[in-house]
Design a protein around this motif. Structure first.
Motif, PDB file in Angstrom:
ATOM      1  N   GLN A  69     -58.827 -17.173  -4.665  1.00 10.69           N
ATOM      2  CA  GLN A  69     -58.124 -17.804  -5.670  1.00 10.69           C
ATOM      3  C   GLN A  69     -56.884 -18.950  -5.558  1.00 10.69           C
ATOM      4  OE1 GLN A  69     -56.485 -14.241  -7.910  1.00 10.69           O
ATOM      5  NE2 GLN A  69     -57.907 -13.066  -7.150  1.00 10.69           N
ATOM      6  N   GLY A  70     -57.384 -19.753  -4.517  1.00 15.17           N
ATOM      7  CA  GLY A  70     -56.769 -20.987  -4.193  1.00 15.17           C
ATOM      8  C   GLY A  70     -55.459 -20.577  -3.438  1.00 15.17           C
ATOM      9  N   PHE A  71     -55.238 -19.347  -2.799  1.00 13.15           N
ATOM     10  CA  PHE A  71     -54.081 -18.975  -2.098  1.00 13.15           C
ATOM     11  C   PHE A  71     -54.640 -18.881  -0.622  1.00 13.15           C
ATOM     12  CE2 PHE A  71     -50.809 -17.135  -4.958  1.00 13.15           C
ATOM     13  CZ  PHE A  71     -51.321 -18.043  -6.170  1.00 13.15           C
ATOM     14  N   CYS A  72     -53.605 -19.242   0.381  1.00 12.22           N
ATOM     15  CA  CYS A  72     -54.083 -19.024   1.892  1.00 12.22           C
ATOM     16  C   CYS A  72     -53.977 -17.317   2.152  1.00 12.22           C
ATOM     17  CB  CYS A  72     -53.179 -19.679   2.745  1.00 12.22           C
ATOM     18  SG  CYS A  72     -51.239 -19.214   2.512  1.00 12.22           S
ATOM     19  N   TYR A  73     -54.161 -17.109   2.980  1.00 13.82           N
ATOM     20  CA  TYR A  73     -54.194 -15.551   3.437  1.00 13.82           C
ATOM     21  C   TYR A  73     -52.707 -14.974   3.193  1.00 13.82           C
ATOM     22  CZ  TYR A  73     -55.044 -11.259   5.794  1.00 13.82           C
ATOM     23  OH  TYR A  73     -55.067  -9.774   6.084  1.00 13.82           O
ATOM     24  N   GLU A  74     -51.973 -15.499   3.634  1.00 12.72           N
ATOM     25  CA  GLU A  74     -50.452 -14.953   3.624  1.00 12.72           C
ATOM     26  C   GLU A  74     -49.870 -15.011   2.232  1.00 12.72           C
ATOM     27  OE1 GLU A  74     -51.138 -16.431   7.922  1.00 12.72           O
ATOM     28  OE2 GLU A  74     -51.418 -17.245   5.649  1.00 12.72           O
ATOM     29  N   CYS A  75     -50.203 -16.046   1.414  1.00 18.72           N
ATOM     30  CA  CYS A  75     -49.691 -16.039   0.090  1.00 18.72           C
ATOM     31  C   CYS A  75     -50.601 -15.005  -0.795  1.00 18.72           C
ATOM     32  CB  CYS A  75     -49.662 -17.320  -0.664  1.00 18.72           C
ATOM     33  SG  CYS A  75     -48.695 -18.575   0.154  1.00 18.72           S
ATOM     34  N   PHE A  76     -51.657 -14.824  -0.611  1.00 23.56           N
ATOM     35  CA  PHE A  76     -52.829 -14.144  -1.371  1.00 23.56           C
ATOM     36  C   PHE A  76     -51.983 -12.390  -1.223  1.00 23.56           C
ATOM     37  CE2 PHE A  76     -56.038 -10.957  -2.268  1.00 23.56           C
ATOM     38  CZ  PHE A  76     -56.419 -11.660  -3.510  1.00 23.56           C
ATOM     39  N   TYR A  77     -51.347 -12.150  -0.039  1.00 21.21           N
ATOM     40  CA  TYR A  77     -51.021 -10.649   0.133  1.00 21.21           C
ATOM     41  C   TYR A  77     -49.446 -10.798   0.123  1.00 21.21           C
ATOM     42  CZ  TYR A  77     -55.365  -9.171   1.486  1.00 21.21           C
ATOM     43  OH  TYR A  77     -56.820  -8.800   1.396  1.00 21.21           O
ATOM     44  N   SER A  78     -48.759 -11.895  -0.546  1.00 24.66           N
ATOM     45  CA  SER A  78     -47.448 -11.636  -0.785  1.00 24.66           C
ATOM     46  C   SER A  78     -47.080 -12.117  -1.993  1.00 24.66           C
ATOM     47  CB  SER A  78     -46.635 -12.540   0.346  1.00 24.66           C
ATOM     48  OG  SER A  78     -46.988 -13.837   0.106  1.00 24.66           O
TER      49      SER A  78
ATOM     50  N   ARG B  66     -44.566  -6.331  -6.469  1.00 30.60           N
ATOM     51  CA  ARG B  66     -44.141  -7.270  -5.517  1.00 30.60           C
ATOM     52  C   ARG B  66     -42.917  -7.902  -5.925  1.00 30.60           C
ATOM     53  NH1 ARG B  66     -49.975 -10.390  -3.749  1.00 30.60           N
ATOM     54  NH2 ARG B  66     -50.814  -8.569  -2.871  1.00 30.60           N
ATOM     55  N   ASP B  67     -42.919  -8.453  -7.501  1.00 33.10           N
ATOM     56  CA  ASP B  67     -41.496  -8.722  -7.765  1.00 33.10           C
ATOM     57  C   ASP B  67     -41.312  -8.319  -9.414  1.00 33.10           C
ATOM     58  OD1 ASP B  67     -39.953 -10.395  -9.130  1.00 33.10           O
ATOM     59  OD2 ASP B  67     -40.339 -12.388  -7.824  1.00 33.10           O
ATOM     60  N   ILE B  68     -40.557  -7.564  -9.583  1.00 30.31           N
ATOM     61  CA  ILE B  68     -40.395  -6.906 -11.022  1.00 30.31           C
ATOM     62  C   ILE B  68     -40.199  -7.902 -12.038  1.00 30.31           C
ATOM     63  CG2 ILE B  68     -38.247  -6.142 -10.785  1.00 30.31           C
ATOM     64  CD1 ILE B  68     -40.841  -4.090 -12.451  1.00 30.31           C
ATOM     65  N   ALA B  69     -39.434  -9.030 -11.794  1.00 29.37           N
ATOM     66  CA  ALA B  69     -39.098  -9.953 -12.701  1.00 29.37           C
ATOM     67  C   ALA B  69     -40.339 -10.753 -13.315  1.00 29.37           C
ATOM     68  CB  ALA B  69     -38.082 -10.711 -12.081  1.00 29.37           C
ATOM     69  N   TYR B  70     -41.132 -11.044 -12.306  1.00 34.05           N
ATOM     70  CA  TYR B  70     -42.215 -11.907 -12.649  1.00 34.05           C
ATOM     71  C   TYR B  70     -43.065 -10.617 -13.288  1.00 34.05           C
ATOM     72  CZ  TYR B  70     -47.077 -14.147 -12.009  1.00 34.05           C
ATOM     73  OH  TYR B  70     -48.025 -15.150 -12.057  1.00 34.05           O
TER      74      TYR B  70
ATOM     75  N   TRP C  65     -52.659  -5.587  -9.739  1.00 28.32           N
ATOM     76  CA  TRP C  65     -52.805  -5.522 -11.255  1.00 28.32           C
ATOM     77  C   TRP C  65     -53.236  -6.718 -11.917  1.00 28.32           C
ATOM     78  CZ3 TRP C  65     -49.704  -9.069 -13.811  1.00 28.32           C
ATOM     79  CH2 TRP C  65     -48.994  -9.689 -13.090  1.00 28.32           C
ATOM     80  N   ILE C  66     -53.531  -7.747 -11.550  1.00 31.78           N
ATOM     81  CA  ILE C  66     -54.229  -8.896 -12.026  1.00 31.78           C
ATOM     82  C   ILE C  66     -55.508  -8.827 -12.370  1.00 31.78           C
ATOM     83  CG2 ILE C  66     -54.835 -11.296 -11.680  1.00 31.78           C
ATOM     84  CD1 ILE C  66     -51.905 -11.559 -12.160  1.00 31.78           C
TER      85      ILE C  66
END
Length: 264
Positions: free
Chosen positions: A60-69, A92-96, A76-77
């Motif tokens: 989805q356009g994300f590197c490995y680290e970003c995909f899992y963080s 991962r981030d309740i505000a988001y 849920w997406i």
């Protein structure tokens, strides 16, 4: 003319036909104007859409680290029924998660190959359907959060597909179904918690017209990793795919985060 930048999914504008745009940092291309013209696509490298580093794209356009963080690609997406922001529970981030999950969502039926069920935020209509290459779409329910949409979709997956057959979609091999009539069949299939949100009378059938000169008989998917230099005549655009005259198709969305050079 040469254009270079990081691929993100094509921006769309609803119309007859739908207008498609490839948007780069400092330029953009109206892809409809390139129909029947020869394009060259050169693969230059990778750039993560989240951290901006030149790292190999994982999903989805994300590197490995970003995909899992990153909260933008939580489980849920893809599985709305896993949404928990309405309970105040963080993934991962309740505000988001509150911002995205706690807003009106639509559960819909769409025709891109056979009838499929899906979920989208209300603000993503009709973009979501265009991105799937749907020729028709209709809303079933409008609910106040992503969780309710998710459990509705799960209930309907027993009766409808939840994924598009992309080959059939690109060949325009689409079932002929009356979605207004089909919607009436689902009232008794949806969970009791969402019955009050069911659309029964609303006239909101969307029809999508795509800029395609000729549909291919067979399709072959272009991978820039395997074919870093490609040239072909553009004969159509549907969903998030570019269709070329020899049946080669290029999924722009699945190539997000790829840096390309396009020559016209």
């Amino acid at each position: 003319m040469t254009y270079e930048g990081v691929l993100t999914k094509m921006q769309t504008e609803f119309g007859n036909p739908i207008q498609y745009y490839l948007v780069f940092e400092n330029s953009f291309l109206n892809m409809n104007q390139l129909l029947d013209k020869s394009l060259t696509i050169n693969f230059v490298g990778h750039q993560c859409l989240n951290c901006g580093k030149k790292k190999k794209i994982y999903r989805q356009g994300f590197c490995y680290e970003c995909f899992y963080s990153s909260p933008a690609v939580g489980d849920w997406i893809m599985k709305p029924e896993l949404s928990k922001a309405h309970l105040g529970i963080e993934d991962r981030d309740i505000a988001y998660e509150k911002k995205v999950q706690l807003q009106p969502h639509i559960v819909y039926l769409a025709l891109s190959s056979e009838v499929k069920v899906g979920v989208t935020r209300k603000t993503q209509m009709p973009t979501r359907w265009i991105d799937q290459g749907a020729t028709q779409a209709i809303s079933i329910v409008e609910v106040p959060n992503r969780y309710l949409a998710g459990i509705t979709e799960v209930a309907l997956k027993n009766h409808y597909a939840d994924k598009t057959n992309w080959r059939k979609m690109l060949q325009n091999d689409v079932e002929q179904v009356d979605l207004v009539t089909e919607r009436l069949k689902v009232e008794n299939l949806i969970p009791s918690e969402v019955k009050e949100y069911f659309y029964s009378q609303k006239e909101d059938l969307y029809l999508m017209d795509y800029p395609v000169l000729e549909y291919p008989n067979k399709v072959n998917s272009l991978s820039l990793e395997k074919t870093p230099h490609f040239q072909g005549k553009l004969t159509g655009i549907k969903g998030q795919y570019l269709i070329f005259e020899n049946g080669t198709v290029f999924n722009v969305r699945s190539s997000e985060g790829y840096v390309v050079q396009i020559n016209i």
